[in-house]
Motif scaffolding. Sequence first.
Motif, PDB file in Angstrom:
ATOM      1  N   MET A  71       0.833  -1.207   0.000  1.00  0.00           N
ATOM      2  CA  MET A  71       0.000   0.000   0.000  1.00  0.00           C
ATOM      3  C   MET A  71       0.874   1.265   0.000  1.00  0.00           C
ATOM      4  SD  MET A  71      -2.897   1.479  -0.116  1.00  0.00           S
ATOM      5  CE  MET A  71      -4.067   0.152   0.201  1.00  0.00           C
ATOM      6  N   HIS A  72       1.996   1.212   0.762  1.00  0.00           N
ATOM      7  CA  HIS A  72       2.879   2.373   0.831  1.00  0.00           C
ATOM      8  C   HIS A  72       3.432   2.713  -0.557  1.00  0.00           C
ATOM      9  CE1 HIS A  72       5.724   5.242   2.429  1.00  0.00           C
ATOM     10  NE2 HIS A  72       6.729   4.569   1.869  1.00  0.00           N
ATOM     11  N   LYS A  73       3.816   1.684  -1.326  1.00  0.00           N
ATOM     12  CA  LYS A  73       4.343   1.918  -2.667  1.00  0.00           C
ATOM     13  C   LYS A  73       3.289   2.529  -3.581  1.00  0.00           C
ATOM     14  CE  LYS A  73       7.990  -1.592  -2.719  1.00  0.00           C
ATOM     15  NZ  LYS A  73       8.497  -2.821  -3.387  1.00  0.00           N
ATOM     16  N   ILE A  74       2.051   2.082  -3.429  1.00  0.00           N
ATOM     17  CA  ILE A  74       0.964   2.630  -4.242  1.00  0.00           C
ATOM     18  C   ILE A  74       0.767   4.110  -3.949  1.00  0.00           C
ATOM     19  CG2 ILE A  74      -1.530   2.537  -4.672  1.00  0.00           C
ATOM     20  CD1 ILE A  74      -1.402  -0.463  -4.183  1.00  0.00           C
ATOM     21  N   ILE A  75       0.765   4.458  -2.656  1.00  0.00           N
ATOM     22  CA  ILE A  75       0.605   5.856  -2.265  1.00  0.00           C
ATOM     23  C   ILE A  75       1.754   6.698  -2.808  1.00  0.00           C
ATOM     24  CG2 ILE A  75       0.523   7.458  -0.326  1.00  0.00           C
ATOM     25  CD1 ILE A  75      -2.040   5.910  -0.694  1.00  0.00           C
ATOM     26  N   GLN A  76       2.973   6.150  -2.755  1.00  0.00           N
ATOM     27  CA  GLN A  76       4.132   6.872  -3.284  1.00  0.00           C
ATOM     28  C   GLN A  76       3.959   7.153  -4.785  1.00  0.00           C
ATOM     29  OE1 GLN A  76       7.510   4.378  -2.085  1.00  0.00           O
ATOM     30  NE2 GLN A  76       8.200   6.029  -0.731  1.00  0.00           N
ATOM     31  N   LYS A  77       3.470   6.151  -5.527  1.00  0.00           N
ATOM     32  CA  LYS A  77       3.266   6.325  -6.963  1.00  0.00           C
ATOM     33  C   LYS A  77       2.192   7.382  -7.238  1.00  0.00           C
ATOM     34  CE  LYS A  77       4.698   1.737  -8.541  1.00  0.00           C
ATOM     35  NZ  LYS A  77       4.269   0.490  -9.224  1.00  0.00           N
ATOM     36  N   LEU A  78       1.134   7.371  -6.424  1.00  0.00           N
ATOM     37  CA  LEU A  78       0.065   8.357  -6.604  1.00  0.00           C
ATOM     38  C   LEU A  78       0.578   9.771  -6.346  1.00  0.00           C
ATOM     39  CD1 LEU A  78      -3.027   6.562  -4.993  1.00  0.00           C
ATOM     40  CD2 LEU A  78      -2.545   6.898  -7.414  1.00  0.00           C
ATOM     41  N   PHE A  79       1.386   9.932  -5.286  1.00  0.00           N
ATOM     42  CA  PHE A  79       1.958  11.251  -5.005  1.00  0.00           C
ATOM     43  C   PHE A  79       2.875  11.701  -6.131  1.00  0.00           C
ATOM     44  CE2 PHE A  79       0.783  10.909  -0.434  1.00  0.00           C
ATOM     45  CZ  PHE A  79       0.305  12.204  -0.271  1.00  0.00           C
ATOM     46  N   ARG A  80       3.660  10.766  -6.667  1.00  0.00           N
ATOM     47  CA  ARG A  80       4.545  11.085  -7.770  1.00  0.00           C
ATOM     48  C   ARG A  80       3.740  11.551  -8.981  1.00  0.00           C
ATOM     49  NH1 ARG A  80       8.896  13.075 -10.186  1.00  0.00           N
ATOM     50  NH2 ARG A  80       9.659  11.842 -11.938  1.00  0.00           N
ATOM     51  N   MET A  81       2.661  10.834  -9.304  1.00  0.00           N
ATOM     52  CA  MET A  81       1.825  11.200 -10.442  1.00  0.00           C
ATOM     53  C   MET A  81       1.138  12.538 -10.199  1.00  0.00           C
ATOM     54  SD  MET A  81       0.997  10.196 -13.431  1.00  0.00           S
ATOM     55  CE  MET A  81      -0.234  10.397 -14.715  1.00  0.00           C
ATOM     56  N   LYS A  82       0.683  12.752  -8.969  1.00  0.00           N
ATOM     57  CA  LYS A  82       0.016  14.006  -8.631  1.00  0.00           C
ATOM     58  C   LYS A  82       0.956  15.192  -8.816  1.00  0.00           C
ATOM     59  CE  LYS A  82      -1.949  16.540  -4.829  1.00  0.00           C
ATOM     60  NZ  LYS A  82      -1.296  17.096  -3.694  1.00  0.00           N
ATOM     61  N   ASN A  83       2.192  15.059  -8.359  1.00  0.00           N
ATOM     62  CA  ASN A  83       3.148  16.157  -8.478  1.00  0.00           C
ATOM     63  C   ASN A  83       3.506  16.436  -9.935  1.00  0.00           C
ATOM     64  OD1 ASN A  83       3.293  16.590  -5.712  1.00  0.00           O
ATOM     65  ND2 ASN A  83       4.920  15.082  -5.430  1.00  0.00           N
ATOM     66  N   LEU A  84       3.585  15.390 -10.746  1.00  0.00           N
ATOM     67  CA  LEU A  84       3.865  15.582 -12.165  1.00  0.00           C
ATOM     68  C   LEU A  84       2.721  16.323 -12.851  1.00  0.00           C
ATOM     69  CD1 LEU A  84       5.415  12.106 -13.101  1.00  0.00           C
ATOM     70  CD2 LEU A  84       6.607  14.299 -13.019  1.00  0.00           C
ATOM     71  N   ILE A  85       1.496  15.910 -12.546  1.00  0.00           N
ATOM     72  CA  ILE A  85       0.328  16.542 -13.165  1.00  0.00           C
ATOM     73  C   ILE A  85       0.195  17.994 -12.723  1.00  0.00           C
ATOM     74  CG2 ILE A  85      -2.210  16.540 -13.164  1.00  0.00           C
ATOM     75  CD1 ILE A  85      -2.110  13.508 -13.171  1.00  0.00           C
ATOM     76  N   LYS A  86       0.523  18.264 -11.450  1.00  0.00           N
ATOM     77  CA  LYS A  86       0.401  19.630 -10.913  1.00  0.00           C
ATOM     78  C   LYS A  86       1.260  20.608 -11.703  1.00  0.00           C
ATOM     79  CE  LYS A  86       2.470  20.485  -7.085  1.00  0.00           C
ATOM     80  NZ  LYS A  86       2.870  20.467  -5.645  1.00  0.00           N
ATOM     81  N   ASP A  87       2.373  20.119 -12.245  1.00  0.00           N
ATOM     82  CA  ASP A  87       3.299  20.978 -12.985  1.00  0.00           C
ATOM     83  C   ASP A  87       3.061  20.944 -14.497  1.00  0.00           C
ATOM     84  OD1 ASP A  87       4.568  21.657 -10.599  1.00  0.00           O
ATOM     85  OD2 ASP A  87       5.934  19.940 -10.720  1.00  0.00           O
ATOM     86  N   LEU A  88       1.985  20.294 -14.920  1.00  0.00           N
ATOM     87  CA  LEU A  88       1.786  20.095 -16.355  1.00  0.00           C
ATOM     88  C   LEU A  88       1.555  21.398 -17.105  1.00  0.00           C
ATOM     89  CD1 LEU A  88       1.545  18.179 -18.705  1.00  0.00           C
ATOM     90  CD2 LEU A  88      -0.836  17.733 -18.079  1.00  0.00           C
ATOM     91  N   GLY A  89       0.839  22.332 -16.500  1.00  0.00           N
ATOM     92  CA  GLY A  89       0.649  23.633 -17.135  1.00  0.00           C
ATOM     93  C   GLY A  89      -0.640  23.735 -17.917  1.00  0.00           C
ATOM     94  N   VAL A  90      -0.539  24.183 -19.171  1.00  0.00           N
ATOM     95  CA  VAL A  90      -1.717  24.449 -19.993  1.00  0.00           C
ATOM     96  C   VAL A  90      -1.662  23.610 -21.263  1.00  0.00           C
ATOM     97  CG1 VAL A  90      -1.963  26.795 -19.117  1.00  0.00           C
ATOM     98  CG2 VAL A  90      -0.547  26.377 -21.135  1.00  0.00           C
ATOM     99  N   TYR A  91      -2.755  23.666 -22.046  1.00  0.00           N
ATOM    100  CA  TYR A  91      -2.789  22.957 -23.322  1.00  0.00           C
ATOM    101  C   TYR A  91      -1.613  23.389 -24.192  1.00  0.00           C
ATOM    102  CZ  TYR A  91      -7.639  21.860 -22.049  1.00  0.00           C
ATOM    103  OH  TYR A  91      -8.761  21.415 -21.416  1.00  0.00           O
ATOM    104  N   SER A  92      -1.109  22.444 -24.963  1.00  0.00           N
ATOM    105  CA  SER A  92       0.079  22.746 -25.752  1.00  0.00           C
ATOM    106  C   SER A  92       0.065  22.003 -27.079  1.00  0.00           C
ATOM    107  CB  SER A  92       1.338  22.355 -24.963  1.00  0.00           C
ATOM    108  OG  SER A  92       2.507  22.560 -25.728  1.00  0.00           O
ATOM    109  N   HIS A  93       0.723  22.600 -28.073  1.00  0.00           N
ATOM    110  CA  HIS A  93       0.927  21.951 -29.366  1.00  0.00           C
ATOM    111  C   HIS A  93       2.253  21.209 -29.408  1.00  0.00           C
ATOM    112  CE1 HIS A  93      -2.537  23.583 -31.498  1.00  0.00           C
ATOM    113  NE2 HIS A  93      -2.283  24.753 -30.952  1.00  0.00           N
ATOM    114  N   SER A  94       3.022  21.266 -28.331  1.00  0.00           N
ATOM    115  CA  SER A  94       4.329  20.622 -28.297  1.00  0.00           C
ATOM    116  C   SER A  94       4.493  19.868 -26.981  1.00  0.00           C
ATOM    117  CB  SER A  94       5.441  21.657 -28.463  1.00  0.00           C
ATOM    118  OG  SER A  94       5.389  22.621 -27.428  1.00  0.00           O
ATOM    119  N   LEU A  95       5.523  19.063 -26.914  1.00  0.00           N
ATOM    120  CA  LEU A  95       5.781  18.247 -25.732  1.00  0.00           C
ATOM    121  C   LEU A  95       6.747  18.984 -24.808  1.00  0.00           C
ATOM    122  CD1 LEU A  95       4.884  15.454 -24.747  1.00  0.00           C
ATOM    123  CD2 LEU A  95       6.976  14.516 -25.744  1.00  0.00           C
TER     124      LEU A  95
END
Length: 301
Positions: free
Chosen positions: A1-25
């Motif tokens: 369960m701890h590993k799952i929570i760690q992965k969720l936090f990692r994904m959450k932090n990545l998404i938080k920094d995603l920004g706005v719609y884009s035509h590029s990567l």
Amino acid sequence: MHKIIQKLFRMKNLIKDLGVYSHSLTEDGQNIIAYIMGTCTDSTVISWLQGATCQIEFLNVLLFVLENFGSIPEDLTRPDGRHIDIVFVAHGSIVDQFMPAGFLVPTPTIRDTILYSPWNCSIDSSAAFGIAQGNIQVTNREFYNTSNRLYCEPDPLPDHWNCMRESLHNTPGILLSPVTPEDEAWAFFHQFWMDRSMEIEDRIIIPYLVPQNMVNAFRQIPLYMFIFVISFVLMLSGKTATVHLAACLNRREESTLMPDEWRTQYAFTSDGTVMTVNMVTEMNSRLFIALRSLFDSQDRR
């Protein structure tokens, strides 16, 4: 369960920094794609994400879904626990490429994905309205052909909706195309989005709506990729959901398959068939007007 929570936090932090719609990567987008490619076990999803264009589309769809869900909770160790219904509204079509029904229920966060019309069948605004409101009944459905308006019920016609959780057979591939500013319905749905009025209690209606200045960034996308995105967002939100599709499921091109091959999974109709519903309900709402402008036009995509 701890590993799952760690992965969720990692994904959450990545998404938080995603920004706005884009035509590029962007760099943040690349980090999200790398994370998904490194953790996802679905080979079909990984294959679809190989191209840079698909990666950009995926990230834009991820942002789009997040905007419809609102903020992700800060404390991921305390799941929300709510079950919600999600209704996708879009232009739809099917292709010959079959895939396991399980692709549309990829994780425990998706309890089921429900399709309503037979294969090769369109829906009209009355059917779409019933799906969106959640009051559509199997006994109310009717079928007619656009060429002569004659009743044409599929034979055999199942006495239930097409639920992916219960399906033991492969399904045709479903492609969803966005509602663009060229569609009459776009202005209606855009106003709904501005008003934040597409949620009815625990039922969220999500039209696949292109932002006005990002038309080229949103294209046709497989339904299973929408489901995949939704499953990630649900994990981050601590919710589960049943997904409902309000879209036409007709063929865009002639198929090399025989009708019996399509009927193996559910039911198949002749070209030009439309499913409607015979219900006594209030049809003067803004939502019905928007759906009528999307589904009752002559150009059924």
